[in-house]
Scaffold this motif. Structure first.
Motif, PDB file in Angstrom:
ATOM      1  N   GLY A  18       0.848  -1.314  -0.181  1.00 51.34           N
ATOM      2  CA  GLY A  18       0.035  -0.168   0.099  1.00 51.34           C
ATOM      3  C   GLY A  18       0.885   1.160   0.058  1.00 51.34           C
ATOM      4  O   GLY A  18       2.108   1.101  -0.206  1.00 51.34           O
ATOM      5  N   GLN A  19       0.346   2.490   0.119  1.00 50.44           N
ATOM      6  CA  GLN A  19       0.831   3.653   0.054  1.00 50.44           C
ATOM      7  C   GLN A  19       2.044   3.638   1.314  1.00 50.44           C
ATOM      8  O   GLN A  19       2.983   4.201   1.042  1.00 50.44           O
ATOM      9  N   SER A  20       1.415   3.257   2.592  1.00 48.22           N
ATOM     10  CA  SER A  20       2.260   3.415   3.506  1.00 48.22           C
ATOM     11  C   SER A  20       2.335   2.291   4.527  1.00 48.22           C
ATOM     12  O   SER A  20       2.466   2.345   5.804  1.00 48.22           O
ATOM     13  N   ASP A  24      -4.124   3.833 -11.523  1.00 50.87           N
ATOM     14  CA  ASP A  24      -4.516   5.229 -10.774  1.00 50.87           C
ATOM     15  C   ASP A  24      -5.778   5.657 -11.536  1.00 50.87           C
ATOM     16  O   ASP A  24      -6.666   6.207 -10.984  1.00 50.87           O
ATOM     17  N   GLY A  34      -3.975  -0.466  -1.571  1.00 47.72           N
ATOM     18  CA  GLY A  34      -3.864   0.491  -2.086  1.00 47.72           C
ATOM     19  C   GLY A  34      -3.525   1.783  -1.114  1.00 47.72           C
ATOM     20  O   GLY A  34      -2.916   1.496  -0.300  1.00 47.72           O
ATOM     21  N   TYR A  35      -3.984   3.114  -1.357  1.00 44.11           N
ATOM     22  CA  TYR A  35      -3.720   4.087  -0.541  1.00 44.11           C
ATOM     23  C   TYR A  35      -4.544   4.088   1.071  1.00 44.11           C
ATOM     24  O   TYR A  35      -5.710   4.214   1.098  1.00 44.11           O
ATOM     25  N   GLU A  36      -3.691   3.357   1.771  1.00 41.16           N
ATOM     26  CA  GLU A  36      -4.352   3.283   3.246  1.00 41.16           C
ATOM     27  C   GLU A  36      -5.382   2.299   3.357  1.00 41.16           C
ATOM     28  O   GLU A  36      -6.200   2.358   4.335  1.00 41.16           O
ATOM     29  N   VAL A  61      -4.883   3.550  -6.100  1.00 40.04           N
ATOM     30  CA  VAL A  61      -4.723   4.516  -5.329  1.00 40.04           C
ATOM     31  C   VAL A  61      -6.167   4.585  -4.755  1.00 40.04           C
ATOM     32  O   VAL A  61      -6.304   4.547  -3.288  1.00 40.04           O
ATOM     33  N   TYR A  62      -7.215   4.924  -5.478  1.00 40.11           N
ATOM     34  CA  TYR A  62      -8.612   5.161  -4.571  1.00 40.11           C
ATOM     35  C   TYR A  62      -9.614   4.057  -5.249  1.00 40.11           C
ATOM     36  O   TYR A  62     -10.721   4.518  -5.124  1.00 40.11           O
ATOM     37  N   THR A  80       2.290  -2.546   4.215  1.00 41.55           N
ATOM     38  CA  THR A  80       2.376  -3.760   3.496  1.00 41.55           C
ATOM     39  C   THR A  80       1.530  -4.807   4.348  1.00 41.55           C
ATOM     40  O   THR A  80       1.647  -4.935   5.501  1.00 41.55           O
TER      41      THR A  80
END
Length: 169
Positions: A6-8, A162, A59-61, A111-112, A10
């Motif tokens: 993910g963005q921040s 994205d 993805g993102y969080e 991402v979203y 794993t």
């Protein structure tokens, strides 16, 4: 066996079918019910996912898992409907995706947004501001899985980007 980056955070799928996640957890991306971050040395098991998982996505969080029954569960950030539970509230534990209680074989997060292969169909949800979910609409966000136009049979894999998505037929 498999990792989801993910963005921040794993997550990894272990050989036992269990999941371990670590990293940032501000939106519940680790699936433990808390918002406390976790280093790799103390990776966390998302609630209810100590076994039975066959596929991961991130993805993102947020993260998602395909369960061996074909059900799909997601958790974490949900501001654009990424969890697929017909809401935009963050989910800090794995949550059942609306309408996908069986038949899922693949899932991929961007991402979203996300896409999944469910009963040989491509289904996508989340951010859709330019229509890239393939559902013949510009409505955004899409809060639950919608079938991609002309992807009604033979879909075995999906990939979410994205602002684009693909399916293997």
């Amino acid at each position: 066996i498999q990792r989801a980056l993910g963005q921040s955070h794993t997550c990894v799928l272990l050989g036992t079918g269990g999941v371990k996640c670590w990293g940032s957890n501000s939106a519940g991306a680790l699936g433990t019910g808390s918002s406390d971050p976790s280093p790799i040395s103390s990776a966390q098991t998302p609630t209810g996912l100590s076994s039975g998982v066959v596929k991961l996505a991130a993805g993102y969080e947020f993260s998602c898992a395909v369960i061996n029954t074909g059900a799909l569960r997601c958790w974490g950030r949900n501001d654009t409907g990424q969890i697929g539970d017909n809401s935009t509230a963050d989910k800090r534990i794995p949550t059942q995706v609306v309408g996908v209680t069986s038949g899922a074989i693949d899932v991929h997060g961007a991402v979203y947004n996300l896409c999944a292969a469910v009963l040989e169909r491509a289904m996508c949800w989340g951010k859709n501001d330019t229509g890239y979910l393939g559902i013949n609409s510009l409505i955004s966000p899409i809060l639950k899985p919608m079938t991609v136009v002309d992807m009604l049979n033979g879909v075995t894999q999906v990939a979410a980007g994205d602002r684009h998505n693909c399916a293997l037929v």
